[in-house]
Every structure is written in C-alpha cells, then in structure tokens.
Enzyme design. Structure first.
Site, PDB file in Angstrom:
ATOM      1  N   ARG A  99      10.062 -11.943  36.586  1.00  0.00           N
ATOM      2  CA  ARG A  99      11.081 -11.157  37.225  1.00  0.00           C
ATOM      3  C   ARG A  99      10.917 -11.405  38.908  1.00  0.00           C
ATOM      4  O   ARG A  99       9.853 -11.699  39.227  1.00  0.00           O
ATOM      5  CB  ARG A  99      11.086  -9.580  36.897  1.00  0.00           C
ATOM      6  CG  ARG A  99      11.329  -9.301  35.426  1.00  0.00           C
ATOM      7  CD  ARG A  99      11.171  -7.771  35.262  1.00  0.00           C
ATOM      8  NE  ARG A  99      11.686  -7.487  33.974  1.00  0.00           N
ATOM      9  CZ  ARG A  99      10.651  -7.757  32.635  1.00  0.00           C
ATOM     10  NH1 ARG A  99       9.633  -8.286  32.856  1.00  0.00           N
ATOM     11  NH2 ARG A  99      11.380  -7.457  31.477  1.00  0.00           N
ATOM     12  N   HIS A 124      13.818 -14.411  34.287  1.00  0.00           N
ATOM     13  CA  HIS A 124      13.719 -15.654  33.683  1.00  0.00           C
ATOM     14  C   HIS A 124      14.731 -16.585  33.959  1.00  0.00           C
ATOM     15  O   HIS A 124      15.491 -17.438  33.286  1.00  0.00           O
ATOM     16  CB  HIS A 124      13.971 -15.628  32.078  1.00  0.00           C
ATOM     17  CG  HIS A 124      12.862 -15.129  31.570  1.00  0.00           C
ATOM     18  ND1 HIS A 124      11.370 -15.019  32.111  1.00  0.00           N
ATOM     19  CD2 HIS A 124      12.472 -14.319  30.452  1.00  0.00           C
ATOM     20  CE1 HIS A 124      10.480 -14.287  31.260  1.00  0.00           C
ATOM     21  NE2 HIS A 124      11.251 -13.819  30.255  1.00  0.00           N
ATOM     22  N   HIS A 195       8.709 -19.630  26.104  1.00  0.00           N
ATOM     23  CA  HIS A 195       8.751 -18.360  25.706  1.00  0.00           C
ATOM     24  C   HIS A 195       8.825 -18.260  23.977  1.00  0.00           C
ATOM     25  O   HIS A 195       9.693 -17.492  23.515  1.00  0.00           O
ATOM     26  CB  HIS A 195      10.208 -17.864  26.038  1.00  0.00           C
ATOM     27  CG  HIS A 195      10.217 -16.250  26.366  1.00  0.00           C
ATOM     28  ND1 HIS A 195       9.540 -15.349  25.220  1.00  0.00           N
ATOM     29  CD2 HIS A 195      10.531 -15.300  27.404  1.00  0.00           C
ATOM     30  CE1 HIS A 195       9.923 -14.046  25.714  1.00  0.00           C
ATOM     31  NE2 HIS A 195      10.258 -14.191  27.017  1.00  0.00           N
ATOM     32  N   GLU A 333       3.220 -15.971  28.084  1.00  0.00           N
ATOM     33  CA  GLU A 333       3.788 -16.917  28.711  1.00  0.00           C
ATOM     34  C   GLU A 333       2.886 -17.051  30.033  1.00  0.00           C
ATOM     35  O   GLU A 333       2.700 -16.358  30.753  1.00  0.00           O
ATOM     36  CB  GLU A 333       5.031 -16.122  29.107  1.00  0.00           C
ATOM     37  CG  GLU A 333       5.998 -15.973  28.001  1.00  0.00           C
ATOM     38  CD  GLU A 333       6.970 -14.731  28.357  1.00  0.00           C
ATOM     39  OE1 GLU A 333       7.623 -14.859  29.380  1.00  0.00           O
ATOM     40  OE2 GLU A 333       6.849 -13.455  27.635  1.00  0.00           O
TER      41      GLU A 333
END
Length: 369
Positions: A99, A124, A195, A333
């Site tokens: 974010r 993303h 992801h 991630e």
C-alpha cells in the site's frame, strides 16, 4: 462452411501438465498481446507452470512425504479464469507492491497522485497493476522462464519508463528462484514481489490454519484500520504476531483482543526480517502437518508481508473446480515496507536513471517426515 471439431477421431488428445493444465487454455490475446503457459521441470520431476499474463505462477507440483506430487498454489485452469475477476493469484506485483497512503508519492520534488483501490489507498500498483499486464515471455531452457515488460511513463500514475525483467528458475534442489531487475529513465519508486497463494496440503478445500509457521523477525510494522502502516516498528514479542517459535497459523488468528488482528481480519502484516536483506538467511518457514511439505523462504528484501487469505470469500472457483474460501492459503510477499515512499526513515524504494533495481526471492520446497 465446414464445422470444425476440437478433437476429431484419430487426433491425439492435447497433453496436460502434471497439474492437469492444457497449454491451449492459456493461449489467448489480452489487450492485443498474446498469452501463453510455460512449463518448468527439474531433474526430480518437480513441475512449475507460469503464464506471462500478470507474470503469474499457475501451479507448483512438489512431492509430499509419500512421494506423491501435490499442487501447492491456488490458481485457475485458463486465462479466462484470471481475466474474468480481479485477483492477484500467483501474480507479479508492481510497480509498487503493498500500500501507498492515499495514493500520493513525491519523486524528485514532484507529487504524483496514483489511482486509489483499497480503503482510500493504492494497493499493489492500483487497479491496473502488473497483475493485469501481458509480459513478453522467453524460455531459454527447461527450468527457466524470463519475463519482460515496459511500464511506460505515467502508467498507473507512476513516473518514468521502467524496463522490468523477472527471471524464474526451477532449481534442482526444488526451489523457485525469482530474480527481479528494473531500470528507469526518470526517477521513480519500485517494489516488486510475487503474490502466490500457498496451500501446502495440496487441497485448497482445506484451510491453512493447521500449517506450522515460523517467521524469522523480531518486529513488524503495525497498521491502522485502513491497513495502512502507522510508521512505527514494534516488537512481536508477547503478541499473536510472534512466530519466532513455530506456531500453527490458526492458534491465535482470531484473537481480536489484539487490535492488529482486528484491523487485519487475521494476519495481513509486514514483518521486519532479522536477515535484513541477506538472501542466505531464512525469512520464513511453513509446513503442512498433513503432507509434510515444507516451504522455506529467502529474500534480499528487508520485509515480508504475510497474508492468510482473509478476503477469500468463496466467489472464485479455481483449478479442479475447487472454491477458494477464507484462509485457504498463505501469501509470503518479499518487499520494501508498505508506504516506504512516504516514510523516509525506512528502506528506500527510489530508483534513479543509471541505477539498477534488483530483488530476489527463493521459495524452496522440501519434505519434513
């Protein structure tokens, strides 16, 4: 007009991958660019499939404790599965993973407004991030695929023409070694990650709540109720975010007396890794007690977002017709910390002309008896 039958008598059936996929189901045209499926195999019979749509890992077939191959990532059995509903399953995430507060960044003294797509923030790379782009794919050998993409100046609001290259190699020690590179002609921010949604039981009908998780991190970056990092770095000790000792994911995930789990609706946080970018040191380990399949994660990045599929809600049906329900996967991630462009004291995501962005993440599979 002559009617064509898809498989006339005498014509051999199209071969499938070990995970049951057909290449033809991934050969399409999206926004004018051709998509395909790339199959990687190593000396041990392990198989990984990748599509150039979104730079996505589609399937990962690895042996369990009985030697039976299991598919341990969520995904779809056709390109249409990926394009029909917004999702990040297996995708390369960019230009900025995680974010950015209110979608605002300042680069070289200029403020840029990015599209908002998550609780008033940019997540993303926005609604048209790299997960929606078609990469150019080349398979130089049976164990490697190289994906390239030119992210043009102004795409999703980001400055600079960014040339991106992702090399995914399936090694003979059963690891997926992902190496990211990028160069720009104008200062910009970059934070690339993968992801993949892992379920090491091989059956996403099961949740991952029984999976045993270790995160080699003594601290994390807390968030507010919009999932945005506050700018603090706090210790995990004494909290449900302490995975320095192996713990079942489900043991404390619903402890909403700890406000971070209430905000995240479970685990959806960035851990500050003890390895501090040393790719030779473990970042995290996950193991399924059912199959014995173990995943070790290594990264050159300082942080790792661990997400437990809290927003999977049964609206997506994936490979083998399995419905993806809440907490049926875990994502690991590797990344710079969320909102690093607006937190100058954190590891810098800025890239200037003449510099090369590099990042590496290794997902290594083995069996615990």
């Amino acid at each position: 007009m002559i009617a064509c039958t898809p498989n006339p008598k005498g014509t051999p059936e199209e071969p499938t991958t070990l995970s049951g996929l057909k290449r033809s189901h991934f050969q399409s045209v999206v926004n004018g660019d051709s998509t395909d499926l790339y199959v990687l195999k190593n000396a041990n019979g392990v198989e990984v499939t990748v599509t150039n749509y979104g730079g996505r890992i589609v399937s990962v077939m690895v042996p369990d404790k009985n030697g039976t191959l299991q598919d341990v990532v969520l995904g779809f059995d056709s390109i249409q599965g990926y394009t029909s509903v917004p999702n990040n399953l297996g995708a390369t995430i960019g230009r900025y993973g995680n974010r950015i507060a209110h979608g605002k960044i300042t680069v070289a003294g200029v403020e840029y407004q990015l599209p908002l797509n998550n609780f008033g923030h940019t997540l993303h790379g926005g609604p048209e991030g790299y997960d929606t782009k078609v990469f150019k794919g080349v398979q130089p050998d049976s164990q490697t695929v190289v994906l390239t993409y030119l992210s043009v100046d102004g795409e999703a609001g980001f400055p600079g023409n960014l040339n991106v290259q992702i090399t995914m190699k399936l090694t003979d020690d059963n690891a997926i070694d992902i190496q990211y590179e990028a160069e720009t002609d104008k200062e910009t921010v970059v934070n690339l990650t993968n992801h993949s949604y892992f379920n090491l039981s091989g059956d996403p009908n099961n949740t991952v709540l029984d999976h045993l998780l270790t995160i080699y991190a003594d601290s994390y970056t807390p968030v507010d109720d919009t999932f945005m990092t506050t700018g603090k770095i706090e210790p995990v000790k004494g909290t449900p975010l302490d995975f320095t000792v192996e713990t079942a994911i489900g043991d404390r995930i619903n402890d909403t007396t700890f406000v971070q789990l209430k905000y995240g609706r479970g685990y959806d946080h960035n851990w500050v890794l003890n390895a501090k970018g040393d790719v030779s040191q473990l970042a995290a380990t996950v193991v399924s007690p059912v199959t014995g399949i173990q995943l070790d994660v290594y990264t050159s990045e300082p942080g790792m977002q661990v997400y437990t599929g809290n927003f999977l809600d049964g609206t997506m049906t994936g490979k083998r017709g399995i419905v993806y329900n809440k907490r049926s996967a875990i994502c690991l991630e590797s990344q710079k910390y969320p909102d690093s462009p607006n937190k100058p004291e954190w590891p810098s995501p800025y890239l200037k002309p003449g510099e090369k962005y590099t990042s590496r993440c290794i997902y290594k599979f083995s069996v615990r008896q």
